[in-house]
Structure formats: structure tokens, C-alpha cells
Enzyme design. Structure first.
Site, PDB file in Angstrom:
ATOM      1  N   ASP A 144     -10.798 -23.836   8.413  1.00  0.00           N
ATOM      2  CA  ASP A 144     -11.431 -24.370   7.197  1.00  0.00           C
ATOM      3  C   ASP A 144     -12.204 -23.278   6.453  1.00  0.00           C
ATOM      4  O   ASP A 144     -13.058 -23.565   5.619  1.00  0.00           O
ATOM      5  CB  ASP A 144     -12.343 -25.563   7.534  1.00  0.00           C
TER       6      ASP A 144
ATOM      7  N   HIS B  88       1.685   1.531  -2.015  1.00  0.00           N
ATOM      8  CA  HIS B  88       0.674   0.482  -1.856  1.00  0.00           C
ATOM      9  C   HIS B  88       0.258   0.330  -0.396  1.00  0.00           C
ATOM     10  O   HIS B  88       0.221  -0.776   0.155  1.00  0.00           O
ATOM     11  CB  HIS B  88       1.157  -0.848  -2.450  1.00  0.00           C
TER      12      HIS B  88
ATOM     13  N   ASP C 118      -7.122   4.841  -4.005  1.00  0.00           N
ATOM     14  CA  ASP C 118      -6.849   4.045  -5.211  1.00  0.00           C
ATOM     15  C   ASP C 118      -7.673   2.775  -5.069  1.00  0.00           C
ATOM     16  O   ASP C 118      -7.353   1.902  -4.258  1.00  0.00           O
ATOM     17  CB  ASP C 118      -5.346   3.743  -5.281  1.00  0.00           C
TER      18      ASP C 118
ATOM     19  N   ASP D 104      -9.423   0.434 -12.173  1.00  0.00           N
ATOM     20  CA  ASP D 104      -8.288   0.828 -11.334  1.00  0.00           C
ATOM     21  C   ASP D 104      -8.204   2.346 -11.396  1.00  0.00           C
ATOM     22  O   ASP D 104      -7.685   2.911 -12.356  1.00  0.00           O
ATOM     23  CB  ASP D 104      -7.013   0.166 -11.874  1.00  0.00           C
TER      24      ASP D 104
ATOM     25  N   HIS E 115       7.256   5.600  -9.947  1.00  0.00           N
ATOM     26  CA  HIS E 115       6.641   4.474 -10.660  1.00  0.00           C
ATOM     27  C   HIS E 115       6.422   4.834 -12.112  1.00  0.00           C
ATOM     28  O   HIS E 115       6.673   5.960 -12.536  1.00  0.00           O
ATOM     29  CB  HIS E 115       5.350   4.010  -9.974  1.00  0.00           C
TER      30      HIS E 115
ATOM     31  N   HIS F 170      -0.195   0.746 -16.659  1.00  0.00           N
ATOM     32  CA  HIS F 170      -0.090  -0.674 -17.015  1.00  0.00           C
ATOM     33  C   HIS F 170      -1.313  -1.066 -17.823  1.00  0.00           C
ATOM     34  O   HIS F 170      -2.330  -0.355 -17.820  1.00  0.00           O
ATOM     35  CB  HIS F 170       0.005  -1.532 -15.744  1.00  0.00           C
TER      36      HIS F 170
ATOM     37  N   HIS G 110      -3.164  -5.570 -13.028  1.00  0.00           N
ATOM     38  CA  HIS G 110      -1.949  -5.377 -13.830  1.00  0.00           C
ATOM     39  C   HIS G 110      -2.045  -6.457 -14.896  1.00  0.00           C
ATOM     40  O   HIS G 110      -1.613  -7.585 -14.698  1.00  0.00           O
ATOM     41  CB  HIS G 110      -0.690  -5.531 -12.974  1.00  0.00           C
TER      42      HIS G 110
ATOM     43  N   GLU H 281      -1.416   7.063 -14.784  1.00  0.00           N
ATOM     44  CA  GLU H 281      -1.471   7.333 -13.342  1.00  0.00           C
ATOM     45  C   GLU H 281      -0.209   7.989 -12.783  1.00  0.00           C
ATOM     46  O   GLU H 281       0.490   7.397 -11.970  1.00  0.00           O
ATOM     47  CB  GLU H 281      -1.751   6.037 -12.584  1.00  0.00           C
TER      48      GLU H 281
ATOM     49  N   TYR I 292       4.898  12.444  -4.744  1.00  0.00           N
ATOM     50  CA  TYR I 292       4.796  12.045  -3.342  1.00  0.00           C
ATOM     51  C   TYR I 292       5.918  12.729  -2.560  1.00  0.00           C
ATOM     52  O   TYR I 292       7.098  12.479  -2.829  1.00  0.00           O
ATOM     53  CB  TYR I 292       4.929  10.520  -3.221  1.00  0.00           C
TER      54      TYR I 292
ATOM     55  N   ARG J  73      -1.840  11.160  -6.492  1.00  0.00           N
ATOM     56  CA  ARG J  73      -1.866  10.326  -7.707  1.00  0.00           C
ATOM     57  C   ARG J  73      -3.237  10.501  -8.329  1.00  0.00           C
ATOM     58  O   ARG J  73      -4.244  10.592  -7.609  1.00  0.00           O
ATOM     59  CB  ARG J  73      -1.597   8.851  -7.379  1.00  0.00           C
TER      60      ARG J  73
ATOM     61  N   GLU K 182      -5.444   8.656 -11.410  1.00  0.00           N
ATOM     62  CA  GLU K 182      -5.374   7.466 -12.271  1.00  0.00           C
ATOM     63  C   GLU K 182      -6.704   7.235 -12.978  1.00  0.00           C
ATOM     64  O   GLU K 182      -7.761   7.208 -12.339  1.00  0.00           O
ATOM     65  CB  GLU K 182      -5.043   6.239 -11.406  1.00  0.00           C
TER      66      GLU K 182
HETATM   67  N1  GLY Z   1      -3.891  -0.109  -7.829  1.00  0.00           N
HETATM   68  C1  GLY Z   1      -2.590  -0.491  -8.209  1.00  0.00           C
HETATM   69  C2  GLY Z   1      -2.092   0.308  -9.300  1.00  0.00           C
HETATM   70  O1  GLY Z   1      -2.539   1.420  -9.484  1.00  0.00           O
HETATM   71  O2  GLY Z   1      -1.311  -0.098 -10.095  1.00  0.00           O
HETATM   72 MN    MN Z   2      -2.883   1.193 -11.637  1.00  0.00          MN
HETATM   73 MN    MN Z   3      -4.445   2.016  -8.902  1.00  0.00          MN
END
Ligand code: GLY
Ligand code: MN
Ligand code: MN
Length: 441
Positions: A34, A247, A264, A275, A354, A358, A365, A388, A392, A410, A412
């Protein structure tokens, strides 16, 4: 609360007369037994109401003259339940504090909603988000039709009808949410600033031997200490080769001398997300190879951010970053061939798989279309996006000289489109090699 009234009015301007718009709150989710997950309001619902509770339905009823009625169904006061889970806003509070014109007990919704729908022409709803909610609306409509049929028979002179058109509300609200107001920008600035400072703290305190979750703990503590009520998404704290898993969220490995760590993570402030990603050496000093890859990603990111200004198209960011990354990887002999061909064949996807980023807002996102009529849309003031890029090089990539293995980078940042260019909301998290190396305590 005035901001929310303004948004409802702006939405209503785009709705047809004689319509009813219906929007559901988020529901409490069970974690186990619960015990529940922390409650987070559904973003569209919050955007139009500011109302913080579960078990609520927002209704905007627009009559044939265009007048708008804001009706909120929400939990009624229950003294016994409130002893356990805290005070509820209740019906009076919904009207006084949240400017509802009417508020009803959510338990009465199945009885009242068909009355609200009767004699309206159109239902606006978010279609396909939740089967149970879609079915509820169908049942209210069915009930409205049945009741009206009975009424028609007994009051022969009256012309009565139920809605015969359903329109998706999501694209209308989402286009509004794409353009941030001053108040929203202030929340996003705050989320980004708190998160950027948290990243700086991690850089300063990172050292070999810590577990990834210990860096995560420092990040969480700083965000919560500074007024975030939670994080915008599950943090990625990835040491060494884990940085090549985009991720990665298990965050349970030890940080090793000589490796990089990719973090991240972003806090959520008043329901608005940051982000941010930073990548740095666990022992404070980049190796030659790490520095070469890092500076390539940084060069690409800086050029990508430069593209963010009104009028430039969404894909201009990725285009310039790809040019730089592919050219750089060829120069480092990590890729072989002509830059143009490698881009055309998407050969870079084994290292950069990628997109450029976004939209960012209440959802990490965030909502909003990237294309209109098949074309990438131009940036406009008030939009917020991430930039970003990454490279890799997994240790499992046998085609690459092992000296590059386990390097995942990365970088960002969160970028607001302004009238004449952009503002980097997350600027205070260091990202130049010299700044990172000197951040270490
Ligand atoms: N943290 C997820 C992305 O960078 O899109
Ligand atoms: Mn992002
Ligand atoms: Mn991110």
C-alpha cells in the site's frame, strides 16, 4: 493563480462554442503493497489549473455565446482521511483558491458529467493517454444520450442533442506549452541554476572509490535542499564504460581512477525540469585521449548552441554538430572515409546514436511538434530546448583502437530561445577542460 486563469482563457479562445473540454489529473500509483510513489501532477492538468491533488477532473464548458465555465471535480473534505494523508482543498477551496466557477465532489462525477455534456456539440479530450479515462468519457456520453432520448420523448417540443464530435485536446495545449511565459521561464531558470550548482558540487567532490550512487546522493541532496521537490527524471551516473549506455540508471558501480564519469541529472522546480549532462575525469585530470574526445564534443555543442536563434530550423543544430563530430572522428582515425559520405550513410551512429536534443519544460522530453507540415520548425522566442551531443566508444567496439575504449562523453545544456538569440539556462555548470580540472577541491 492569475497565470492559470490566463492560460484557460487563451485555450478557450481556440475552442469552438458549445463545447466541453475534459482533462484528468494524475492518479496515485502504487509502488508496492500500500506504499505509493511520490505524487506528481499531470503536466497538462497542472498547466491549466495549478491544482495539486489526485482524483480530480477539470472541465471547461463553453456555451453558444462563447462564455466559459471552469468546473473542477475534486475530493471532498473527509476528516478521517485527512488525519492520515493531510488536508484536502475541498469544494470551497477549489473555488476560492483555484478560481473554479463550480466545484463538485469527484464521487458525483458520473451523475453530473452527462448533464454538462447534454446539448453541447463537441467534446475536447486528450485521446489515447489512458484507456480507463477514454472509456469514462464514452460512458458519460452514452448516459447523456440515453437521458436525452428519454427527455425527447417526454418533452416533445424540446430539441435536445448530445455531442457528436470528439476533438483531441492535446495538440492545442501542447502548442501553448511549447512557448514559455515569463513565470515559466523563471521556474526553468531556477531548476537549471539549482541543477547546475549541483553538478558543480559533484565535480568538486568526485573521487575514485566512491560508488556512482554516492554522487547521485550529493546531487539529490543539493536539489532538495535548494527547493526542488524531486528530480525531473532518473539520474544517470555512469562511470567508465557505463557512460556508453545512454540511459544507464543502475548507478551502483565503483568509480575508478583513470575513468570518466558521465552525470545526466536535473532537478524539478515547481514542476519544471532541468536536464543537464556533464562528463569529467574521476580523478580530476583528463588523459590525452579523453581530452581529445571531450573537446570534440564540446566544440560540437558550442557550435550547436550558436545555431539556436529565432528563424533557424530545428535540424540546423544537429547538422552542424554532425559535421564537427564526424570530421573530428576522421581526424582522430576513429572513422575512415569522406566526411560527407559518412554522414550520408549515418556511419557515425555507432558513436553518436541520438538526436541533438528535445524540447524542455514541465516534462523532460517536453511536448510540442518538431515539424510542421512536414518541415522542421524554426526556433521562436520562448521555446526551451536541450543541446546534447555525445560520443560513445564502448569497450565492446572491436573496430576501434583500444586506447579509446570506455570513453563516453555527453555535454548537455538547457537553452532558451530569446528575441535575438539564446540564453543558456544551465551556464553555471563548468564545461571547459581547464574549468573542470580546477573545480576539484
Ligand atoms: N536525460 C534524458 C535526456 O537527456 O534526454
Ligand atoms: Mn536531454
Ligand atoms: Mn539528459
Amino acid at each position: 493563480m492569475e497565470e492559470f486563469s490566463k492560460r484557460r482563457a487563451a485555450l478557450a479562445n481556440q475552442l469552438q462554442n458549445n463545447s466541453v473540454s475534459i482533462l484528468f489529473s494524475a492518479q496515485l500509483q502504487i509502488r508496492n503493497g500500500d506504499a505509493e510513489y511520490p505524487f506528481r501532477q499531470q503536466s497538462d492538468f497542472y498547466y491549466l489549473s495549478g491544482f495539486p491533488e489526485p482524483e480530480a477532473v477539470l472541465v471547461l464548458s463553453k456555451d453558444d455565446k462563447g462564455d466559459l465555465l471552469f468546473i473542477l471535480f475534486n475530493r471532498t473534505h473527509d476528516l478521517e482521511a485527512e488525519v492520515w494523508t493531510g488536508k484536502r482543498v475541498g469544494q470551497e477551496g477549489a473555488c476560492k483558491e483555484y478560481n473554479a466557477d463550480e466545484s463538485h465532489d469527484i464521487q458525483q462525477i458520473d451523475n453530473i458529467m452527462p448533464q454538462i455534456l447534454a446539448n453541447k456539440a463537441i467534446i475536447y479530450q486528450v485521446m489515447g493517454r489512458c484507456t480507463e479515462q477514454d472509456q469514462k468519457i464514452q460512458i458519460w456520453l452514452e448516459t447523456a444520450k440515453k437521458r436525452l432520448a428519454t427527455k425527447q420523448r417526454s418533452e416533445l417540443n424540446k430539441i435536445v442533442s448530445a455531442p457528436d464530435t470528439i476533438i483531441d485536446l492535446a495538440p492545442i495545449i501542447h502548442e501553448m506549452r511549447l512557448f514559455k511565459s515569463i513565470e515559466e521561464i523563471n521556474n526553468m531558470r531556477k531548476a537549471a541554476e539549482i541543477s547546475a550548482q549541483a553538478h558543480l558540487k559533484l565535480m568538486q567532490q568526485c573521487k575514485p572509490g566512491l560508488f556512482e550512487y554516492q554522487l547521485e546522493a550529493i546531487f539529490n541532496a543539493h536539489c532538495l535542499d535548494q527547493g526542488c521537490r524531486g528530480l525531473a527524471y532518473n539520474s544517470i551516473v555512469a562511470g567508465g564504460n557505463n557512460s556508453c549506455t545512454l540511459h544507464y540508471t543502475s548507478n551502483d558501480q565503483k568509480l575508478m581512477v583513470g575513468d570518466l564519469v558521465l552525470v545526466d541529472a536535473g532537478g524539478e522546480y515547481n514542476n519544471y525540469a532541468a536536464d543537464i549532462t556533464r562528463t569529467y575525469p574521476i580523478n580530476g585530470k583528463f588523459t590525452q585521449e579523453q581530452k581529445q574526445i571531450y573537446n570534440l564534443v564540446l566544440q560540437a555543442q558550442l557550435a550547436g548552441i550558436e545555431q539556436v536563434r529565432p528563424g533557424n530550423l530545428w535540424d540546423s543544430v544537429q547538422n552542424i554538430m554532425l559535421e564537427i563530430i564526424v570530421k573530428g572522428l576522421v581526424e582522430l582515425d576513429i572513422m575512415r572515409g569522406k566526411v560527407k559520405d559518412l554522414i550520408h550513410e549515418q556511419a557515425y551512429k555507432q558513436f553518436y546514436m541520438h538526436s541533438s536534443g528535445h524540447w524542455l519544460g514541465m516534462d523532460v522530453h517536453d511536448v510540442g511538434r518538431y515539424k510542421t507540415q512536414g518541415n522542421w520548425r524554426p526556433f521562436e522566442p520562448g521555446m526551451v530546448l536541450t543541446v546534447e551531443p555525445g560520443i560513445y566508444i564502448s569497450k565492446y567496439n572491436s573496430k576501434v583502437d583500444p586506447k579509446w575504449h570506455g570513453i563516453g562523453v555527453r555535454i548537455e545544456d538547457d537553452i532558451l530561445v530569446t528575441n535575438d538569440g539564446h540564453e543558456v539556462l544551465s551556464a553555471s555548470a563548468p564545461k571547459k577542460v581547464a574549468e573542470i580540472e580546477s573545480a576539484r577541491n
